[in-house]
Design a protein around this motif. Structure first.
Motif, short mmCIF file in Angstrom:
data_model
loop_
_atom_site.label_atom_id
_atom_site.label_comp_id
_atom_site.label_asym_id
_atom_site.label_seq_id
_atom_site.Cartn_x
_atom_site.Cartn_y
_atom_site.Cartn_z
N PRO A 166 2.38 9.31 6.71
CA PRO A 166 1.66 10.26 7.56
C PRO A 166 1.96 11.72 7.23
O PRO A 166 1.07 12.57 7.33
CB PRO A 166 2.11 9.89 8.97
CG PRO A 166 3.40 9.14 8.79
CD PRO A 166 3.26 8.42 7.50
N SER A 167 3.18 12.02 6.82
CA SER A 167 3.50 13.42 6.49
C SER A 167 2.80 13.87 5.22
O SER A 167 2.51 15.07 5.05
CB SER A 167 5.01 13.59 6.34
OG SER A 167 5.53 12.77 5.30
N LEU A 168 2.52 12.93 4.32
CA LEU A 168 1.75 13.25 3.12
C LEU A 168 0.26 13.39 3.48
O LEU A 168 -0.41 14.34 3.02
CB LEU A 168 1.93 12.16 2.07
CG LEU A 168 1.08 12.26 0.81
CD1 LEU A 168 1.42 13.52 0.01
CD2 LEU A 168 1.25 11.02 -0.07
N GLY A 227 3.09 -2.97 -0.60
CA GLY A 227 3.58 -3.49 -1.86
C GLY A 227 4.01 -2.40 -2.82
O GLY A 227 4.00 -1.20 -2.51
N LYS A 228 4.38 -2.81 -4.02
CA LYS A 228 4.89 -1.86 -5.01
C LYS A 228 3.87 -0.80 -5.38
O LYS A 228 4.21 0.37 -5.58
CB LYS A 228 5.35 -2.62 -6.26
CG LYS A 228 6.59 -3.47 -6.06
CD LYS A 228 7.00 -4.14 -7.37
CE LYS A 228 8.26 -4.96 -7.18
NZ LYS A 228 8.67 -5.64 -8.45
N ARG A 229 2.61 -1.20 -5.47
CA ARG A 229 1.60 -0.24 -5.89
C ARG A 229 1.40 0.86 -4.84
O ARG A 229 1.17 2.02 -5.18
CB ARG A 229 0.27 -0.94 -6.19
CG ARG A 229 0.27 -1.69 -7.50
CD ARG A 229 -1.08 -1.70 -8.17
NE ARG A 229 -2.09 -2.41 -7.39
CZ ARG A 229 -3.35 -2.58 -7.80
NH1 ARG A 229 -3.76 -2.09 -8.94
NH2 ARG A 229 -4.21 -3.24 -7.05
N LEU A 230 1.48 0.50 -3.57
CA LEU A 230 1.35 1.51 -2.53
C LEU A 230 2.49 2.52 -2.60
O LEU A 230 2.28 3.73 -2.53
CB LEU A 230 1.30 0.86 -1.15
CG LEU A 230 1.17 1.82 0.04
CD1 LEU A 230 -0.12 2.64 -0.07
CD2 LEU A 230 1.22 1.07 1.36
N HIS A 231 3.73 2.03 -2.76
CA HIS A 231 4.88 2.94 -2.85
C HIS A 231 4.79 3.81 -4.10
O HIS A 231 5.12 5.01 -4.07
CB HIS A 231 6.18 2.15 -2.84
CG HIS A 231 6.44 1.43 -1.54
ND1 HIS A 231 6.52 2.11 -0.34
CD2 HIS A 231 6.63 0.12 -1.25
CE1 HIS A 231 6.75 1.24 0.64
NE2 HIS A 231 6.82 0.03 0.10
N ARG A 232 4.33 3.21 -5.19
CA ARG A 232 4.17 3.99 -6.42
C ARG A 232 3.09 5.06 -6.25
O ARG A 232 3.26 6.20 -6.69
CB ARG A 232 3.78 3.05 -7.56
CG ARG A 232 3.58 3.74 -8.90
CD ARG A 232 3.35 2.71 -9.99
NE ARG A 232 2.97 3.31 -11.26
CZ ARG A 232 2.81 2.65 -12.39
NH1 ARG A 232 2.98 1.32 -12.40
NH2 ARG A 232 2.47 3.27 -13.50
N LEU A 233 2.00 4.71 -5.57
CA LEU A 233 0.94 5.67 -5.34
C LEU A 233 1.44 6.83 -4.48
O LEU A 233 1.17 8.00 -4.78
CB LEU A 233 -0.25 4.98 -4.67
CG LEU A 233 -1.41 5.88 -4.23
CD1 LEU A 233 -1.96 6.66 -5.42
CD2 LEU A 233 -2.49 5.05 -3.57
N ILE A 234 2.15 6.52 -3.42
CA ILE A 234 2.68 7.58 -2.54
C ILE A 234 3.61 8.49 -3.33
O ILE A 234 3.58 9.73 -3.17
CB ILE A 234 3.40 6.96 -1.34
CG1 ILE A 234 2.37 6.28 -0.42
CG2 ILE A 234 4.20 8.01 -0.57
CD1 ILE A 234 2.99 5.43 0.67
N ASP A 235 4.42 7.92 -4.21
CA ASP A 235 5.31 8.74 -5.05
C ASP A 235 4.50 9.69 -5.93
O ASP A 235 4.81 10.89 -6.02
CB ASP A 235 6.18 7.83 -5.91
CG ASP A 235 6.95 8.61 -6.96
OD1 ASP A 235 7.93 9.30 -6.60
OD2 ASP A 235 6.57 8.54 -8.16
N LEU A 282 1.37 10.79 -5.53
CA LEU A 282 0.69 11.78 -4.72
C LEU A 282 1.66 12.86 -4.23
O LEU A 282 1.33 14.05 -4.23
CB LEU A 282 0.00 11.12 -3.53
CG LEU A 282 -1.10 10.10 -3.82
CD1 LEU A 282 -1.67 9.56 -2.52
CD2 LEU A 282 -2.19 10.71 -4.66
N THR A 283 2.83 12.43 -3.82
CA THR A 283 3.82 13.38 -3.32
C THR A 283 4.25 14.36 -4.41
O THR A 283 4.38 15.57 -4.17
CB THR A 283 5.04 12.63 -2.76
OG1 THR A 283 4.62 11.76 -1.70
CG2 THR A 283 6.08 13.60 -2.22
N ARG A 284 4.45 13.85 -5.61
CA ARG A 284 4.88 14.72 -6.71
C ARG A 284 3.81 15.75 -7.04
O ARG A 284 4.11 16.93 -7.28
CB ARG A 284 5.25 13.88 -7.92
CG ARG A 284 6.55 13.10 -7.71
CD ARG A 284 6.70 11.93 -8.65
NE ARG A 284 6.93 12.33 -10.03
CZ ARG A 284 7.15 11.47 -11.02
NH1 ARG A 284 7.17 10.17 -10.75
NH2 ARG A 284 7.36 11.89 -12.25
#
Length: 359
Positions: free
Chosen positions: A120-122, A82-90, A92-94
């Motif tokens: 997985p790469s993160l 969902g949106k929260r997972l994609h936002r979280l990955i963003d 964390l990546t930053r």
């Protein structure tokens, strides 16, 4: 030599300046994301843009930086794309790309699996450190959690927090630390010093669930429930039970040098003044003042009681570590009265007063 510290990070420039002054005494910091994309083990009271958080983290070079992902559960849109997972990955990546994130402290194994599957790469760039709330008190528990970290694709943790209850069981702590070091020689042992909750608190699982519910949008007054039905109620009615809490006094840190590599200080929701006082005490290994002013979950007791840390007996550690926990409240009425005697001898009730609320 005293064990180095893992302490809370706050997005407060003055506090960051204080942390920089700790030098080699500071090994790591842990911090909230302050973002609705991720819950941790405290009710979220404010949100901060990730760029603002990053700018302050950048002012603290040196210590390892761990993000608190230790909420007990998250919404389904955090688990399944969902949106929260994609936002979280963003987010964390930053932080990771900026060199400001070394790992996650997790308590939700669903979340760890979801992140490993979706990014997985993160994951392979970040340590995954089990939360102290996994209550790691056996090698078997440690092995299960380390296997899970590997299965989810994260880097193995550099440190492992052991059950806070072992703080008052030095023989068991030493034996467990030795076995962990034998099996995983690169893994550092961490102990939580100043939580100040009940020994083996029976309310903790529900408390964690209530906090997670509040962070996921359900109306929940966790403080009132603790006060009316849980550990705050017990400590208010039986304040001597604070001595059964497995806290570590600053003066007793040296006793853990053989069993622990790191000491963790908590209390991030109590503000920078509390943390400066408390972190300073553990950084120097001594404190002159009210012991209750150093404890996180039971800091409110300092409004009612004065418990001079510097006047406590030199053999306090030995007395509490050898206690059989057979308190006088047991049904046979023949239990130990160590905590009651200590509190009656050393604690003084503070006069009733009112805080100055003037601007």
């Amino acid at each position: 030599m005293l064990p180095p510290l893992n302490v809370p990070f706050l997005p407060d420039p003055d506090y960051v300046w204080f942390l920089n002054g700790l030098g080699p005494r500071l090994s790591a910091v842990h911090f909230s994301l302050y973002d609705g994309a991720l819950s941790d083990a405290r009710v979220r009271l404010r949100e901060i843009e990730v760029d603002a958080l990053a700018s302050l983290l950048a002012l603290l070079p040196g210590p390892r930086k761990y993000l608190l992902a230790n909420g007990r559960y998250h919404g389904s849109d955090t688990y399944q794309g969902g949106k929260r997972l994609h936002r979280l990955i963003d987010r964390l990546t930053r932080l990771c790309d900026a060199g400001l994130l070394d790992g996650l402290i997790f308590a939700d194994s669903y979340l760890l699996t979801a992140l490993g599957d979706a990014a997985p790469s993160l994951a392979e760039r970040l340590e995954a450190v089990p939360s102290v709330n996994f209550i790691i008190d056996t090698v078997d528990k440690a092995a299960v959690l380390l296997d899970q970290v590997a299965a989810c694709g994260f880097r193995p943790p550099g440190k492992l927090p052991l059950d806070r209850g072992l703080n008052r069981r030095p023989d068991r702590l030493t034996a467990l630390s030795s076995e962990i070091r034998r099996r995983w020689p690169d893994l550092k042992i961490e102990l939580l010093a100043n939580e100040g909750c009940l020994d083996h608190c029976p309310y903790r699982p529900t408390h964690e669930a209530l906090i997670a519910a509040a962070n996921n949008g359900l109306a929940m007054d966790t403080h009132r429930l603790n006060r009316d039905l849980a550990c705050l109620r017990i400590l208010y009615r039986s304040p001597h039970r604070i001595f059964a809490s497995p806290f570590i006094r600053p003066e007793d840190m040296r006793r853990y040098r053989a069993a622990a590599d790191l000491i963790k200080v908590c209390g991030r929701t109590l503000g920078s003044d509390f943390l400066k006082r408390t972190v300073g005490a553990y950084a120097t290994g001594q404190y002159t003042g009210n012991l209750l002013d150093l404890l996180d979950a039971s800091h409110w007791m300092a409004d009612h009681w004065e418990l001079p840390n510097h006047q406590l007996p030199e053999d306090l550690f030995e007395s509490l570590a050898s206690c059989d926990r057979n308190c006088t409240q047991m049904a046979d009425g023949k239990g130990c009265s160590t905590c009651q005697v200590l509190f009656r001898t050393h604690a003084r009730r503070r006069p009733l007063g009112f805080k100055d609320m003037r601007g």
